[in-house]
Scaffold this motif. Structure first.
Motif, mmCIF file in Angstrom:
data_model
loop_
_atom_site.group_PDB
_atom_site.id
_atom_site.type_symbol
_atom_site.label_atom_id
_atom_site.label_comp_id
_atom_site.label_asym_id
_atom_site.label_seq_id
_atom_site.Cartn_x
_atom_site.Cartn_y
_atom_site.Cartn_z
ATOM 1 N N VAL A 85 -64.482 29.422 -14.614
ATOM 2 C CA VAL A 85 -63.248 30.097 -14.184
ATOM 3 C C VAL A 85 -63.530 30.955 -12.952
ATOM 4 O O VAL A 85 -62.764 30.947 -11.978
ATOM 5 C CB VAL A 85 -62.677 30.961 -15.331
ATOM 6 N N LEU A 86 -64.639 31.694 -12.976
ATOM 7 C CA LEU A 86 -64.997 32.524 -11.829
ATOM 8 C C LEU A 86 -65.244 31.676 -10.581
ATOM 9 O O LEU A 86 -64.778 32.017 -9.485
ATOM 10 C CB LEU A 86 -66.251 33.343 -12.145
ATOM 11 N N VAL A 87 -65.945 30.565 -10.739
ATOM 12 C CA VAL A 87 -66.233 29.718 -9.584
ATOM 13 C C VAL A 87 -64.951 29.084 -9.052
ATOM 14 O O VAL A 87 -64.741 29.004 -7.835
ATOM 15 C CB VAL A 87 -67.262 28.633 -9.946
ATOM 16 N N GLY A 88 -64.067 28.645 -9.952
ATOM 17 C CA GLY A 88 -62.799 28.089 -9.503
ATOM 18 C C GLY A 88 -62.006 29.089 -8.687
ATOM 19 O O GLY A 88 -61.454 28.757 -7.626
ATOM 20 N N GLY A 89 -61.952 30.334 -9.154
ATOM 21 C CA GLY A 89 -61.256 31.375 -8.404
ATOM 22 C C GLY A 89 -61.934 31.693 -7.091
ATOM 23 O O GLY A 89 -61.273 31.952 -6.078
ATOM 24 N N TYR A 90 -63.254 31.679 -7.096
ATOM 25 C CA TYR A 90 -64.028 31.926 -5.875
ATOM 26 C C TYR A 90 -63.700 30.874 -4.823
ATOM 27 O O TYR A 90 -63.438 31.201 -3.654
ATOM 28 C CB TYR A 90 -65.516 31.899 -6.228
ATOM 29 N N LEU A 91 -63.693 29.623 -5.210
ATOM 30 C CA LEU A 91 -63.407 28.546 -4.263
ATOM 31 C C LEU A 91 -61.970 28.598 -3.779
ATOM 32 O O LEU A 91 -61.677 28.272 -2.622
ATOM 33 C CB LEU A 91 -63.694 27.196 -4.923
#
Length: 400
Positions: free
Chosen positions: A172-178
């Motif tokens: 979830v964090l990586v998806g938001g980061y991207l």
């Protein structure tokens, strides 16, 4: 004791202080601002107790982890590590009935390490569609936000990406980061709201860098995962210098500087704590970016170091005094605990009876550095050889 514009205000110190603790416990949303430099899971028990007294703690986390699922994500997306950020936010999440238990459960879940690639991808697709039971249990509109972020991750996920053992919170964090132009702060803020995190958690820097360590025998070690001894052979020679590096394949020294917003967070602290945890890869790593020492020295609030009560596989020689000397060096102190702009350390917090401090400790050595020694109860029969989270939280809160 504080020093504002040349005026010094002192008060008697009682540790633990039941009056202060009772006051903080009645209104934790108004509790003190204690700032921690760290990473990893070492301060987790402390954080779970801390939120009973304050919702205003600040945690500046090292983003240099290079092992486990963080390594897989970093290789795929050339980004800072998010695992320690997620761990700290989960430790600070509201565990009461008012918290979002379904969100906490989902963010703490890891995909099964034994499943094959096709099963794992199907499981992630089910989560994105909202068909997975863990996602379906999350109420709207939180469910839609989580599904969107997992969808961003799935859309960018390389075909060869290994989902085995992946943390859903990390995805979830990586998806938001991207989806936020490769900026961590917006998605960390959103994650904080979703999980009802009772504190502020931020990476100390947002750069894609790794740790480097020069050993006493001359060898250079690249990567945080090679320092901890968890999945690599333990260190056989002491660390003499810690730094930052671009990549893990060859020596390419790098530098980083804290952003103004991080300096402002340091300036708001009413107490700065260098807590228990892996001394080099968690604590000193978070102090490597330039600007940290200046920001700490500029804040006149008390600063306290809590040394490990159990052996640390990264610290092979020396006792508490050596750790303090290395900490002061990392913060740029030149005269005892002082550097240009002010002091960077005031106290060392120790258990009054614990005999297991690695390498031992000597009061005179610490006092010769200009430091105060605070002795209280920190280790219990149940927590030994580690500090007890409740006792440590109460001791720190009593210093504010």
């Amino acid at each position: 004791m504080s020093d504002q514009g040349g005026l010094t205000i002192s008060r008697p110190l009682r540790v633990p202080d039941p009056v202060r603790l009772a006051r903080y416990g009645r209104a934790p949303e108004l509790g003190p601002t204690i700032l921690f430099f760290s990473g990893g899971t070492g301060p987790g028990p402390l954080c779970r107790e801390l939120i009973q007294y304050t919702h205003n703690s600040i945690h500046l986390i090292t983003p240099f982890d290079s092992g486990g699922s963080s390594a897989v994500l970093r290789r795929a997306f050339a980004m800072p590590a998010v695992g320690d950020l997620r761990n700290r936010m989960m430790a600070l999440a509201d565990m009461s009935v008012r918290g979002n238990a379904e969100v906490r459960r989902l963010f703490s879940y890891r995909l099964p390490p034994e499943a094959d690639a096709r099963e794992l991808r199907q499981r992630l697709e089910d989560m994105v569609e909202g068909d997975d039971p863990l996602v379906a249990a999350v109420p709207d509109p939180l469910r839609k936000i989580i599904r969107n972020h997992l969808g961003y991750f799935l859309a960018e996920m390389p075909d060869h990406f290994d989902l085995a053992g992946a943390s859903i919170g990390n995805l979830v964090l990586v998806g938001g980061y991207l989806n936020n132009g490769r900026h961590l702060d917006p998605v960390v803020f959103l994650f904080t709201k979703l999980a009802e995190v009772r504190g502020v958690v931020r990476p100390v820097v947002n750069q894609d860098l790794h740790l480097s360590a020069r050993l006493a025998d001359g060898r250079l070690i690249l990567g945080q995962h090679r320092l901890t001894g968890k999945n690599e052979p333990p260190l056989s020679s002491p660390i003499v210098k810690l730094g930052l590096n671009q990549g893990l394949d060859q020596e390419r020294p790098a530098s980083a500087a804290i952003r103004p917003k991080v300096a402002r967070l340091v300036a708001t602290a009413e107490l700065i704590c260098y807590p228990v945890g892996s001394f080099y890869s968690s604590l000193l790593a978070s102090l490597l970016p330039s600007g940290i020492g200046e920001a700490v020295a500029a804040n006149p609030c008390p600063k306290v170091f809590v040394p490990n009560t159990a052996p640390d596989s990264e610290a092979l020689t020396g006792g508490v005094a050596q750790r303090v000397a290395e900490l002061l060096g990392a913060l740029g102190a030149q005269e005892g605990a002082r550097r240009d702009g002010g002091r960077v350390l005031d106290y060392v917090l120790l258990d009054r009876q614990w005999q297991g401090y690695p390498g031992g400790w000597d009061r005179r050595s610490l006092e010769d550095m200009g430091l105060g020694v605070i002795e209280t109860e920190l280790v219990t029969p149940d927590s030994a050889p580690l500090t007890d989270g409740r006792l440590l939280a109460e001791a720190l809160l009593s210093l504010v």
